[in-house]
Design a protein around this motif. Structure first.
Motif, PDB file in Angstrom:
ATOM      1  N   CYS A 158       6.332  -1.527 -11.170  1.00  0.00           N
ATOM      2  CA  CYS A 158       5.297  -2.300 -11.840  1.00  0.00           C
ATOM      3  C   CYS A 158       5.955  -3.387 -12.685  1.00  0.00           C
ATOM      4  CB  CYS A 158       4.447  -1.369 -12.710  1.00  0.00           C
ATOM      5  SG  CYS A 158       3.236  -2.209 -13.735  1.00  0.00           S
ATOM      6  N   ALA A 508       0.546   0.252  -7.793  1.00  0.00           N
ATOM      7  CA  ALA A 508      -0.077  -0.913  -7.155  1.00  0.00           C
ATOM      8  C   ALA A 508      -1.553  -0.661  -6.897  1.00  0.00           C
ATOM      9  CB  ALA A 508       0.638  -1.242  -5.842  1.00  0.00           C
ATOM     10  N   TYR A 565      -0.248  -4.164   2.626  1.00  0.00           N
ATOM     11  CA  TYR A 565      -0.527  -5.314   1.765  1.00  0.00           C
ATOM     12  C   TYR A 565      -0.897  -6.563   2.574  1.00  0.00           C
ATOM     13  CZ  TYR A 565       1.859  -2.693  -1.966  1.00  0.00           C
ATOM     14  OH  TYR A 565       2.237  -1.751  -2.890  1.00  0.00           O
ATOM     15  N   ASP A 730      -0.981 -11.296  -8.923  1.00  0.00           N
ATOM     16  CA  ASP A 730      -0.354 -10.217  -8.145  1.00  0.00           C
ATOM     17  C   ASP A 730       0.954  -9.778  -8.799  1.00  0.00           C
ATOM     18  OD1 ASP A 730       0.239  -8.424  -6.075  1.00  0.00           O
ATOM     19  OD2 ASP A 730       1.422  -9.933  -5.035  1.00  0.00           O
ATOM     20  N   THR A 732       2.545  -6.916  -7.863  1.00  0.00           N
ATOM     21  CA  THR A 732       3.137  -5.884  -6.994  1.00  0.00           C
ATOM     22  C   THR A 732       4.488  -6.303  -6.423  1.00  0.00           C
ATOM     23  OG1 THR A 732       1.995  -6.735  -5.015  1.00  0.00           O
ATOM     24  CG2 THR A 732       0.843  -5.080  -6.342  1.00  0.00           C
TER      25      THR A 732
END
Length: 752
Positions: A158, A508, A565, A730, A732
């Motif tokens: 993270c 995520a 993803y 984003d 991630t």
């Protein structure tokens, strides 16, 4: 003659007399009747010393008369101490014959077979790391300490809250099973926190087994296990203390205290870590390192019983307040949409123990329980979860005839999990329905002595998951060793399984703007693993010690759960892989110790981790193809100074981008660069009880690219570009810490 001249004359005669009484000390030191070079010879009382030359000879000049303690030491050999008496006008000759220190070669491990066994005799390869290894690069948690273990990588999951997990041979953190004293303490919800806050002052050693161990440990033990063995109260120092701080403002304190209450020996440990200095060196508006306030209290009891039967109980409590996000965030902003922040409150307790039954047979009851409560916000998304796990296991250690060593056991695990996500809603998606799983199991293990230098280990386990039904986990291990243990060969084949909970394992699924989607019901993952391990131990004529440990491994997964993803960049889609996944590679560890005070521990792992679906094979994201670690140490005995240079290096990894086949505008690099984290430390010892250490971490000042958090200026996606609507906030995209170069300074002390 006046008084001043008389005093000077007495002083001058005294000096001449003292030099006249100083004599020469010399001798020869051998090993196996051959000269031993670079051996340290030291007279502690007067701080005089030297090392032997290539012929094993040493000379110490100008030794004053008196009675002293002479110490002869060399890495890899037993230290020799001898009381000597120096008299005037005599050349003193003292010769010594070194004996190899086999403590490391004969250290006892338990992780491979669930019973104490000498490491060299274990049919399962077990890597052992003592506290001295981790002291070469001190860290606030065991999680960070793993960065210099070959094939083991602490993965930051993270970018904002900096939580992470441990990858073994490229397999994600949920595949790593963490234990304390052989008992499971890290469950799904605490995978990212379980290795934080364990007082390192109480750690005796850490054992690592790479590859499935479900036959002994059940679910989650798919990629490997990390077993933290704590010290026995009876053998621990009365008091240990360690504290250090960094130039970033981090403060870490570890305290260990031994005490006695009648028949009870106790060991108390406290760890406190604090960091409250928001730094944003990459100027993305977000904290580079999360603010943390963590305390952990650990207590272990050993109750003395008749016939030396074992009865130990351990307990730990940890509380942590963690924040990462916009540097302008204040507690009043928690859960709101004005300023983005990720605030996590974690409260966790654990207890575990072993009770050896008062019977003639070797029967042991082992138990553990833990509760984990998390109250957190990821932006305006709340995640409130509770998890409670109880575990009990009864084992019978016995033998059958002369050649069969049996271990038979029955186990039961209870898991309760509840949160405020749709993961715990009923079939209609209306009412809350906590998950309760019962997992009873039985197992048997037979260690067969085929011949003097050949062993075969057979194991079988059956578990019945109350949701997914029965699961078999067999394994086979073979070991051969040469007469003198210079060569050891191990071959292993085993099965592993795991029941996944996405929300507890993958941050995520909680942070960022993507929606979470489950494509069908997630089935248990299963794996088959095989590895070949070869160990070579060498002691050269000049007493250099070389240890080489090489392994080739292959793991095949079915039903692997992969976060997707890329199919839809607004979503993270979780599903069982309609195909298979593999992890294969080779690793090499080497440990070389010279007698001049230099030692090197180095390792490298080359691997290929892929998924295959619909005939298409792709590399797994966030997985390096090559990694290397090293630790170079040099000891200067005459001034009690240790120099440690540690580091690691990682090959590029594929990273998750907001790209699709028709949309390629994500500005971030698709792969990470080659990168290396390197550290240097000096440790000065003052006697045997006190030392000061300090150095520099991340010497190369490596940090990921400044744009790793995409659109950090718009974390709530309030100002999306209409011409580019798929490009959203984003976090991630993460593979390493944003914490750059820093200095550190600390001290340690212990009282026996």
């Amino acid at each position: 003659m006046n008084l001043k001249k008389s005093c000077f004359l007495v002083f001058f005669i005294g000096i001449i007399s003292s030099f006249a009484q100083q004599v020469k000390l010399e001798g020869t030191i051998t090993f196996n009747k051959k000269p031993a070079s670079f051996v340290n010879v030291y007279i502690n009382d007067i701080k005089l010393g030297t090392t032997t030359n290539e012929k094993g000879k040493y000379t110490i000049n100008n030794v004053p008369t008196g009675k002293y303690l002479l110490t002869v030491s060399s890495i890899g050999f037993k230290t020799i101490t001898r009381t000597i008496k120096i008299v005037p006008n005599v050349t003193h000759v003292h010769n010594f014959a070194l004996k190899e220190d086999t403590d490391n070669l004969e250290e006892v491990v338990i992780s491979g077979t669930l019973k104490p066994v000498k490491k060299l005799e274990s049919p399962v390869p077990v890597e052992v790391y003592a506290p001295t290894f981790f002291k070469k690069n001190p860290t606030p948690s065991i999680f960070e300490s793993m960065q210099n273990v070959n094939g083991v990588r602490p993965q930051v999951n993270c970018s904002v809250c900096n939580t992470g997990d441990i990858h073994i041979n490229g397999l994600e953190g949920p595949y790593t099973f963490v234990l304390i004293d052989g008992m499971p303490i890290v469950s799904g919800l605490s995978t990212v926190y379980g290795l934080s806050g364990i007082p390192q002052a109480l750690v005796e050693r850490i054992e690592i087994v790479k590859g499935p161990a479900s036959t002994l440990y059940g679910s989650e033990a798919v990629g490997g296990i990390i077993n933290i063995i704590t010290k026995k109260p009876s053998s621990a120092p009365k008091l240990t203390a360690e504290a250090f701080g960094s130039s970033w403002g981090e403060i870490n304190t570890d305290i260990g205290l031994k005490y006695n209450l009648g028949k009870v020996d106790g060991l108390l440990g406290v760890n406190y870590f604090n960091y409250q200095n928001p730094i944003d060196n990459n100027n993305d508006g977000f904290t580079d390192l999360t603010l943390q306030d963590r305390i952990s209290i650990f207590n272990k009891f050993t109750i003395n019983r008749k016939n030396n039967k074992v009865f130990t109980i351990g307990a730990r409590y940890m509380y942590e307040d963690r924040f990462g996000g916009d540097v302008n965030w204040q507690p009043i902003n928690k859960g709101g949409t004005d300023v983005y922040g990720e605030s996590i409150y974690t409260s966790r307790w654990e207890t575990f123990g072993t009770y050896q039954l008062p019977t003639s047979e070797n029967l042991s009851l082992q138990f553990s329980a833990n509760g984990h409560n998390q109250n957190s916000f990821y932006g305006d998304t709340s995640y409130i979860a509770d998890q409670y796990i109880g575990f009990g296991q009864l084992t019978w250690d016995t033998s059958l005839g002369k050649y069969h060593d049996l271990l038979i056991g029955a186990a039961y695990r209870y898991t309760y999990y509840d949160d405020n996500t749709f993961a715990t809603l009923d079939e209609n998606g209306i009412n809350n329905e906590p998950s309760i799983i019962h997992l009873p199991g039985i197992f048997i293990q037979d260690e067969i002595q085929l011949a003097k230098n050949n062993k075969l280990l057979l194991g079988l386990r059956y578990d019945h998951n109350s949701i997914h039904g029965g699961i078999f986990s067999p394994r086979l291990n073979y070991k051969w060793n040469s007469e003198n243990n210079e060569d050891i060969l191990r071959i292993s084949v085993g099965n592993g399984f795991r029941v996944a909970n996405v929300f507890t394992e993958d941050h995520a699924a909680l942070n960022g703007a993507r929606d979470v989607v489950f494509d069908g019901e997630l089935s248990p993952e299963t794996s088959w693993n095989t590895n070949i391990n070869y160990v070579k131990n060498i002691v050269t004529n000049n007493s250099t010690i070389i240890n080489i440990d090489a392994t080739a491994f292959y793991t095949h997964f079915d039903n692997k759960i992969i976060p997707d993803y890329e199919t839809d960049i607004t979503k993270i889609i979780y599903a069982n892989l309609d195909g298979y996944a593999t992890s294969k590679g080779v690793s090499l560890n080497t440990n070389i110790t010279w007698q001049n005070g230099i030692s090197i521990i180095a390792g490298a792992t080359l691997m290929d981790v892929t998924t295959t679906e619909n005939g298409i094979t792709e590399r797994q994201i966030l997985t390096e193809s090559f990694s290397g670690t090293w630790s170079v140490s040099y000891k200067i005995p005459s001034i009690d100074l240790d120099i440690d240079y540690t580091g690691n290096v990682f090959a590029p990894m594929d990273l998750p981008l907001l790209n699709t086949e028709t949309f390629q505008n994500d500005p971030r690099d698709p792969t990470s660069p080659w990168y290396s984290i390197q550290n240097i430390q000096l440790t000065k010892k003052f006697g045997s009880n006190f030392e000061v250490f300090g150095g520099v971490k991340n010497l190369l000042d490596f940090t990921p690219a400044a744009n790793s958090i995409l659109r950090s200026f718009d974390p709530f996606d309030e100002n999306i570009d209409p011409t580019n609507p798929n490009l959203t906030f984003d976090p991630t995209y993460v593979y390493a810490s944003n914490q750059g170069i820093r200095a550190f300074l600390g001290l340690r002390c212990k009282i026996f």
